[in-house]
Enzyme design. Structure first.
Site, PDB file in Angstrom:
ATOM      1  N   GLY A  14       0.814  -1.216   0.000  1.00  0.00           N
ATOM      2  CA  GLY A  14       0.000   0.000   0.000  1.00  0.00           C
ATOM      3  C   GLY A  14       0.846   1.264   0.000  1.00  0.00           C
ATOM      4  N   ASN A  90      -3.171  -7.525   4.318  1.00  0.00           N
ATOM      5  CA  ASN A  90      -2.418  -8.768   4.274  1.00  0.00           C
ATOM      6  C   ASN A  90      -3.336  -9.977   4.083  1.00  0.00           C
ATOM      7  OD1 ASN A  90      -3.004  -7.487   6.730  1.00  0.00           O
ATOM      8  ND2 ASN A  90      -1.884  -8.997   7.894  1.00  0.00           N
ATOM      9  N   GLU A 163      10.289  -6.466  -3.465  1.00  0.00           N
ATOM     10  CA  GLU A 163      10.860  -5.621  -2.419  1.00  0.00           C
ATOM     11  C   GLU A 163      12.331  -5.356  -2.743  1.00  0.00           C
ATOM     12  OE1 GLU A 163       9.881  -7.020   1.547  1.00  0.00           O
ATOM     13  OE2 GLU A 163       7.880  -7.504   0.818  1.00  0.00           O
ATOM     14  N   ALA A 223       4.330 -18.366  -8.741  1.00  0.00           N
ATOM     15  CA  ALA A 223       4.673 -19.794  -8.740  1.00  0.00           C
ATOM     16  C   ALA A 223       5.775 -20.080  -9.765  1.00  0.00           C
ATOM     17  CB  ALA A 223       3.430 -20.631  -9.045  1.00  0.00           C
ATOM     18  N   CYS A 274       5.642 -13.674   0.158  1.00  0.00           N
ATOM     19  CA  CYS A 274       4.666 -14.070  -0.875  1.00  0.00           C
ATOM     20  C   CYS A 274       4.885 -15.414  -1.543  1.00  0.00           C
ATOM     21  CB  CYS A 274       4.573 -12.965  -1.910  1.00  0.00           C
ATOM     22  SG  CYS A 274       3.856 -11.472  -1.199  1.00  0.00           S
TER      23      CYS A 274
HETATM   24  P1  NAD Z   1       1.623  -5.872   5.153  1.00  0.00           P
HETATM   25  O1  NAD Z   1       1.337  -6.795   6.278  1.00  0.00           O
HETATM   26  O2  NAD Z   1       2.937  -5.172   5.094  1.00  0.00           O
HETATM   27  O3  NAD Z   1       0.490  -4.732   5.087  1.00  0.00           O
HETATM   28  C1  NAD Z   1      -0.861  -4.983   5.223  1.00  0.00           C
HETATM   29  C2  NAD Z   1      -1.486  -3.863   6.050  1.00  0.00           C
HETATM   30  O4  NAD Z   1      -2.913  -4.030   6.071  1.00  0.00           O
HETATM   31  C3  NAD Z   1      -1.045  -3.857   7.520  1.00  0.00           C
HETATM   32  O5  NAD Z   1      -0.429  -2.622   7.832  1.00  0.00           O
HETATM   33  C4  NAD Z   1      -2.357  -4.074   8.308  1.00  0.00           C
HETATM   34  O6  NAD Z   1      -2.413  -3.349   9.525  1.00  0.00           O
HETATM   35  C5  NAD Z   1      -3.394  -3.564   7.328  1.00  0.00           C
HETATM   36  N1  NAD Z   1      -4.748  -4.061   7.595  1.00  0.00           N
HETATM   37  C6  NAD Z   1      -5.139  -5.337   7.867  1.00  0.00           C
HETATM   38  N2  NAD Z   1      -6.477  -5.373   8.058  1.00  0.00           N
HETATM   39  C7  NAD Z   1      -6.948  -4.108   7.892  1.00  0.00           C
HETATM   40  C8  NAD Z   1      -8.247  -3.520   7.946  1.00  0.00           C
HETATM   41  N3  NAD Z   1      -9.328  -4.255   8.185  1.00  0.00           N
HETATM   42  N4  NAD Z   1      -8.360  -2.182   7.735  1.00  0.00           N
HETATM   43  C9  NAD Z   1      -7.250  -1.431   7.469  1.00  0.00           C
HETATM   44  N5  NAD Z   1      -5.994  -1.938   7.391  1.00  0.00           N
HETATM   45  C10 NAD Z   1      -5.839  -3.264   7.604  1.00  0.00           C
HETATM   46  O7  NAD Z   1       1.414  -6.735   3.824  1.00  0.00           O
HETATM   47  P2  NAD Z   1       2.041  -6.463   2.374  1.00  0.00           P
HETATM   48  O8  NAD Z   1       3.400  -7.073   2.275  1.00  0.00           O
HETATM   49  O9  NAD Z   1       1.852  -5.028   2.031  1.00  0.00           O
HETATM   50  O10 NAD Z   1       1.082  -7.356   1.481  1.00  0.00           O
HETATM   51  C11 NAD Z   1      -0.268  -6.991   1.268  1.00  0.00           C
HETATM   52  C12 NAD Z   1      -0.810  -7.805   0.111  1.00  0.00           C
HETATM   53  O11 NAD Z   1      -0.084  -7.467  -1.077  1.00  0.00           O
HETATM   54  C13 NAD Z   1      -0.672  -9.319   0.268  1.00  0.00           C
HETATM   55  O12 NAD Z   1      -1.813  -9.933  -0.297  1.00  0.00           O
HETATM   56  C14 NAD Z   1       0.535  -9.648  -0.564  1.00  0.00           C
HETATM   57  O13 NAD Z   1       0.474 -10.962  -1.088  1.00  0.00           O
HETATM   58  C15 NAD Z   1       0.431  -8.653  -1.694  1.00  0.00           C
HETATM   59  N6  NAD Z   1       1.713  -8.345  -2.327  1.00  0.00           N
HETATM   60  C16 NAD Z   1       2.794  -8.017  -1.561  1.00  0.00           C
HETATM   61  C17 NAD Z   1       4.016  -7.721  -2.169  1.00  0.00           C
HETATM   62  C18 NAD Z   1       5.223  -7.351  -1.355  1.00  0.00           C
HETATM   63  O14 NAD Z   1       6.251  -7.074  -1.952  1.00  0.00           O
HETATM   64  N7  NAD Z   1       5.161  -7.315  -0.029  1.00  0.00           N
HETATM   65  C19 NAD Z   1       4.105  -7.720  -3.568  1.00  0.00           C
HETATM   66  C20 NAD Z   1       2.973  -8.043  -4.320  1.00  0.00           C
HETATM   67  C21 NAD Z   1       1.781  -8.347  -3.678  1.00  0.00           C
HETATM   68  C1  UGA Z   2       8.428 -11.509  -5.493  1.00  0.00           C
HETATM   69  C2  UGA Z   2       8.255 -11.311  -7.007  1.00  0.00           C
HETATM   70  O1  UGA Z   2       9.530 -11.158  -7.616  1.00  0.00           O
HETATM   71  C3  UGA Z   2       7.391 -10.098  -7.304  1.00  0.00           C
HETATM   72  O2  UGA Z   2       7.160 -10.016  -8.702  1.00  0.00           O
HETATM   73  C4  UGA Z   2       6.062 -10.230  -6.569  1.00  0.00           C
HETATM   74  O3  UGA Z   2       5.253  -9.092  -6.770  1.00  0.00           O
HETATM   75  C5  UGA Z   2       6.328 -10.400  -5.086  1.00  0.00           C
HETATM   76  O4  UGA Z   2       7.156 -11.576  -4.883  1.00  0.00           O
HETATM   77  C6  UGA Z   2       5.090 -10.611  -4.266  1.00  0.00           C
HETATM   78  O5  UGA Z   2       4.077 -11.066  -4.764  1.00  0.00           O
HETATM   79  O6  UGA Z   2       5.216 -10.314  -3.088  1.00  0.00           O
HETATM   80  P1  UGA Z   2       9.974 -10.463  -3.595  1.00  0.00           P
HETATM   81  O7  UGA Z   2       9.517 -11.641  -2.819  1.00  0.00           O
HETATM   82  O8  UGA Z   2       9.863  -9.129  -2.990  1.00  0.00           O
HETATM   83  O9  UGA Z   2       9.154 -10.391  -4.990  1.00  0.00           O
HETATM   84  O10 UGA Z   2      11.501 -10.655  -4.013  1.00  0.00           O
HETATM   85  P2  UGA Z   2      12.257 -11.506  -5.143  1.00  0.00           P
HETATM   86  O11 UGA Z   2      13.282 -10.663  -5.738  1.00  0.00           O
HETATM   87  O12 UGA Z   2      11.319 -12.188  -6.054  1.00  0.00           O
HETATM   88  O13 UGA Z   2      12.990 -12.601  -4.279  1.00  0.00           O
HETATM   89  C7  UGA Z   2      12.282 -13.628  -3.609  1.00  0.00           C
HETATM   90  C8  UGA Z   2      13.258 -14.610  -2.997  1.00  0.00           C
HETATM   91  O14 UGA Z   2      13.868 -15.419  -3.993  1.00  0.00           O
HETATM   92  C9  UGA Z   2      14.394 -13.943  -2.230  1.00  0.00           C
HETATM   93  O15 UGA Z   2      14.623 -14.666  -1.035  1.00  0.00           O
HETATM   94  C10 UGA Z   2      15.563 -14.058  -3.179  1.00  0.00           C
HETATM   95  O16 UGA Z   2      16.806 -14.056  -2.528  1.00  0.00           O
HETATM   96  C11 UGA Z   2      15.267 -15.387  -3.838  1.00  0.00           C
HETATM   97  N1  UGA Z   2      15.893 -15.524  -5.171  1.00  0.00           N
HETATM   98  C12 UGA Z   2      15.502 -14.710  -6.192  1.00  0.00           C
HETATM   99  C13 UGA Z   2      16.871 -16.481  -5.371  1.00  0.00           C
HETATM  100  O17 UGA Z   2      17.242 -17.230  -4.439  1.00  0.00           O
HETATM  101  N2  UGA Z   2      17.425 -16.621  -6.618  1.00  0.00           N
HETATM  102  C14 UGA Z   2      17.044 -15.821  -7.652  1.00  0.00           C
HETATM  103  O18 UGA Z   2      17.597 -16.002  -8.766  1.00  0.00           O
HETATM  104  C15 UGA Z   2      16.068 -14.849  -7.436  1.00  0.00           C
END
Ligand code: NAD
Ligand code: UGA
Length: 450
Positions: A14, A90, A163, A223, A274
């Site tokens: 977010g 989340n 990230e 996946a 994730c």
């Molecule tokens: P996060 O835990 O960092 O953030 C989620 C936030 O939602 C928290 O701050 C929590 O307090 C808030 N929340 C929960 N319930 C709530 C409610 N009812 N009202 C208001 N706020 C509420 O999680 P994240 O890493 O940001 O992931 C969120 C989603 O995005 C997940 O589904 C994840 O799979 C997806 N996603 C994450 C990444 C990533 O890089 N972290 C990348 C792609 C997709």
């Molecule tokens: C991953 C995907 O790359 C994003 O596209 C997606 O949006 C995100 O998940 C999500 O849905 O949260 P992230 O988990 O932030 O992103 O980081 P990555 O760079 O994908 O790395 C994931 C893990 O795989 C790390 O632990 C990294 O060290 C490992 N990795 C990655 C390897 O061990 N080898 C590689 O060649 C690449």
């Protein structure tokens, strides 16, 4: 007139996503709300000590916070004020009841749907930003549109950022995906969201599909990526047994244009919030539809990943004369990858726990993840946390490098060697140090896949 936007959920997704949307859409008001007041306070902190570390994020927040980007705990006010509501809460793996250990826990998601319904005073476009099981939008619509005064159109706009490179990924995405109902109101809603991204993303990169395809594509994409990591790690074990070098194998395999060079780095296995949860979610979906062989296939990706961390500890055990008790091991890096402080599902956590089972004296150093590490390992006593790498290594029998932080290769390894107990071992699970140079200094060096 451009519609106002709110994102519910101010986490890793977010915060950065809305900051970039606000930067690139200066005419729109963008709000980010959360139930976690501490998190919101950090987003609003005067000294910009933001709740997450992400390169480049502070600069974007500095540019737009207070201008057209606002962080708040006032969910009711934001829902009332905004016509487009992104939901980025989340969706962790469910740990109880039906589907425990596999299915997505949708309680935060459903709570959000009910909040939106309670507070809404006009029609809304709801945009799924979180990663969700396919057909969640149907459940969302059922909750929202049941005896509703207003019309709620649910779209899926999964996020593909990684990230550590979130800002770059948001500014220069490979693609943006927007799924929606193919009926007239759905197509109009899709266009509203396309317009947000079209402010900076080329039209041909904005892909639109039906809702179910968008939801499933996100799980499939993660996946496929996780599978590549497990595939190369499966080859790594074979390299160790045969004298092949996994980095050489990866380089040549990846030179085939059909395969490509990225995501073929062998290491300690994938971490992060994730990959594991999304692959497990896919396994659960396959099982739910009676596709048991497909479920087993994807489960193999997770099993291979778990095995990789067990193998690291087994090799260490063997190299250290089959006893680790009371030896000092310094973990260099605890974050699941470089450039983030995030430690969710980090391989270093699993390795630390396996070492603790062997009664190892563990020291952990990490430039960004020490406070998360302390929190994650609070149930195992006697772990030492050190900001400084040299102090972490002092008196250690072995260093296990878990995260490929950029500065690790540039440390003074002679100084580190001199302060360690001999024989001094470095297990570089990321293959990022100069092994030749370390051997010249006197280290015993282990790598993954070599
Ligand atoms: P996060 O835990 O960092 O953030 C989620 C936030 O939602 C928290 O701050 C929590 O307090 C808030 N929340 C929960 N319930 C709530 C409610 N009812 N009202 C208001 N706020 C509420 O999680 P994240 O890493 O940001 O992931 C969120 C989603 O995005 C997940 O589904 C994840 O799979 C997806 N996603 C994450 C990444 C990533 O890089 N972290 C990348 C792609 C997709
Ligand atoms: C991953 C995907 O790359 C994003 O596209 C997606 O949006 C995100 O998940 C999500 O849905 O949260 P992230 O988990 O932030 O992103 O980081 P990555 O760079 O994908 O790395 C994931 C893990 O795989 C790390 O632990 C990294 O060290 C490992 N990795 C990655 C390897 O061990 N080898 C590689 O060649 C690449």
């Amino acid at each position: 007139m451009n519609k106002n936007i709110v994102c519910i959920g101010a986490g890793y997704i977010g915060g950065p996503t809305m900051a970039v949307i606000a930067k690139m859409n200066p005419d729109r008001k963008v709000m980010v709300v959360d139930i976690n007041a501490e998190r919101i306070a950090a987003w609003n902190s005067e000294d910009y000590s933001l709740p997450i570390y992400e390169p480049g994020l502070v600069d974007v927040v500095k540019e737009v916070r207070g201008k057209n980007l606002f962080f708040s705990t006032d969910i009711e006010g934001a829902v009332k004020e905004c016509d487009i509501i992104f939901v980025g809460v989340n969706t962790p793996t469910k740990m109880f009841g039906k589907g425990a250990g596999r299915a997505s826990d949708l309680q935060y998601w459903e709570a959000t749907a009910r909040e939106i319904k309670r507070f809404a005073e006009n029609d809304k476009i709801i945009v799924e930003k979180s990663t969700l099981p396919v057909r969640t939008a149907a459940a969302m619509e059922a909750i929202l549109n049941d005896h509703a005064e207003y019309r709620f159109t649910v779209l899926s706009n999964p996020e593909f950022l990684a990230e550590g490179t979130a800002i770059k990924d948001l500014l220069e995405p490979d693609r943006v995906l927007i799924g929606g109902p193919q009926a007239e109101c759905g197509l109009c809603a899709i266009q509203e969201v396309v317009d947000i991204y079209a402010a900076w993303v080329a039209k041909e990169k904005i892909l639109t599909t039906n809702v179910w395809s968008a939801e499933l594509t996100k799980l499939a994409a993660n996946a496929f990526l996780a599978q590549r990591v497990s595939s190369i790690n499966a080859i790594a074990g074979l390299c160790e047994a045969t004298g092949a070098d996994v980095d050489e194998v990866a380089r040549v395999v990846g030179a085939d244009k059909r395969i490509g060079p990225k995501f073929l780095k062998a290491g300690p296995g994938f971490g992060g919030s994730c990959f594991k949860k999304d692959v497990l979610n896919l396994v659960y979906l396959c099982e739910s539809f009676g596709l048991h062989t497909a479920a087993e296939y994807w489960m193999g990706v997770i099993k291979m990943n778990d095995h990789q961390q067990e193998r690291i500890v087994s090799r260490l055990f063997k190299e250290m004369f089959n006893t680790l008790a009371n030896k000092k091991v310094a973990l260099f890096g605890f974050a699941f990858k470089a450039d983030t402080g995030d430690t969710r599902e980090t391989p270093a956590g699993t390795v630390a726990r396996l070492l603790a089972d062997e009664h190892v004296r563990i020291t952990i150093t990490d430039p960004k993840a020490l406070s998360n590490a302390k929190h994650d390992l609070s149930d195992i006593g006697d772990v030492v946390y050190e900001e400084d790498e040299y102090r972490a290594a002092n008196g250690a029998d072995a260093i296990v490098l878990m995260t490929d932080w950029r500065h690790y290769p540039t440390l003074d390894w002679q100084k580190i060697y001199d302060s360690m107990r001999k024989p001094a071992l470095v297990f570089d699970t990321r293959n990022c140090l100069d092994a030749e140079q370390l051997r010249k200094i006197g280290f015993k060096v282990l790598n993954v896949g070599k």
